[in-house]
Design a protein around this motif. Structure first.
Motif: not given
Length: 277
Positions: A77-82
């Motif tokens: 997910x985006x939040x984890x990648x960021x």
């Protein structure tokens, strides 16, 4: 320590909207530190999992909280990648010879995520929930760790998790320069590997599986909730429940841990990187 300008502190909230005592504990530690050391903090809270909020590289200290659920919930997910990108950028910044280092403290859920990110061990689900006030054993490296100065070996802290980091990858530890600082209490009658309870990822990045921000007030509020009392008695025993309550009366246990680890982290971050602040 004279306060010339505000020291920027980012708290990354991993609680995903769930009620918790950890955030209160962190804010109280920061507030007490300001009063005791004549320091002014500029504090920003970033709700990452629920709102996608994340700090940049313009803060001096970063504290990333624990949180509910699996450390794989955000996989892809985006939040984890960021979040992983932020950890990478901070690590690269610190390796780049910059005079002002960025200091990071990772708690529980954030600790597990960082272990996944840097491939330091196997992040796996426990056979049963671990919840309570437990002794934690320092390794030889942990006994020399400045952040733990003032604690006994073993020391006590709040442990609350369904997941764990085990089977450290020795090659990854060596390549990264990381060190295991603490291990789960010894369980001679249990044929299971002791999980890793604290890691120094680098000179500036440290993480704990346990909750150094926990205090007797928050823990007591948690334990006195009827649903928590029922759950602990059903999963552990009535004796264990009342032993937890009794443990809160011992100042050399979680009160001492709360007064030592995060304040030592803040002191080192300020003294080593913010001398011109």
């Amino acid at each position: 320590m004279d306060s010339i300008k505000k020291i920027k502190v980012a708290v990354i909230d991993m609680n995903n909207g769930a009620a918790n005592q950890g955030m209160r504990g962190i804010i109280e530690i920061l507030g007490k530190y300001e009063q005791d050391h004549d320091v002014a903090f500029s504090l920003e809270i970033f709700d990452l999992r629920q709102k996608g909020e994340l700090p940049g590289l313009d803060h001096h200290l970063y504290i990333s909280t624990g949180g509910p659920g699996s450390p794989y919930d955000g996989e892809g997910e985006d939040w984890e990648n960021r979040f992983f990108e932020l950890l990478e950028k901070i690590h690269e910044h610190n390796l780049g010879g910059e005079q002002e280092k960025k200091y990071v403290f990772l708690i529980c859920h954030s600790f597990q995520l960082a272990c996944r990110k840097f491939g330091l061990g196997n992040v796996t689900e426990r056979k049963s929930n671990a919840f309570g006030i437990f002794p934690i054993n320092l390794t030889e490296e942990g006994e020399q760790e400045p952040f733990f100065k003032g604690l006994s070996n073993p020391f006590y802290s709040v442990d609350s998790r369904d997941w764990q980091v085990i089977e450290p990858d020795e090659a990854a530890f060596a390549a990264f320069g990381a060190k295991i600082l603490a291990l789960e209490k010894e369980r001679p009658n249990v044929d299971l590997e002791r999980c890793i309870m604290a890691i120094r990822f680098s000179d500036e990045i440290i993480g704990t599986q346990f909750h150094p921000e926990a205090d007797p007030t928050g823990m007591r509020m948690h334990l006195l909730r009827e649903d928590k009392k029922k759950s602990i008695i059903e999963n552990h025993s009535e004796e264990k429940y009342y032993d937890m309550l009794d443990s809160l009366e011992h100042p050399e246990r979680i009160s001492l841990t709360q007064s030592v680890i995060l304040p030592n982290f803040i002191t080192k971050a300020i003294s080593n990187t913010l001398q011109e602040v």
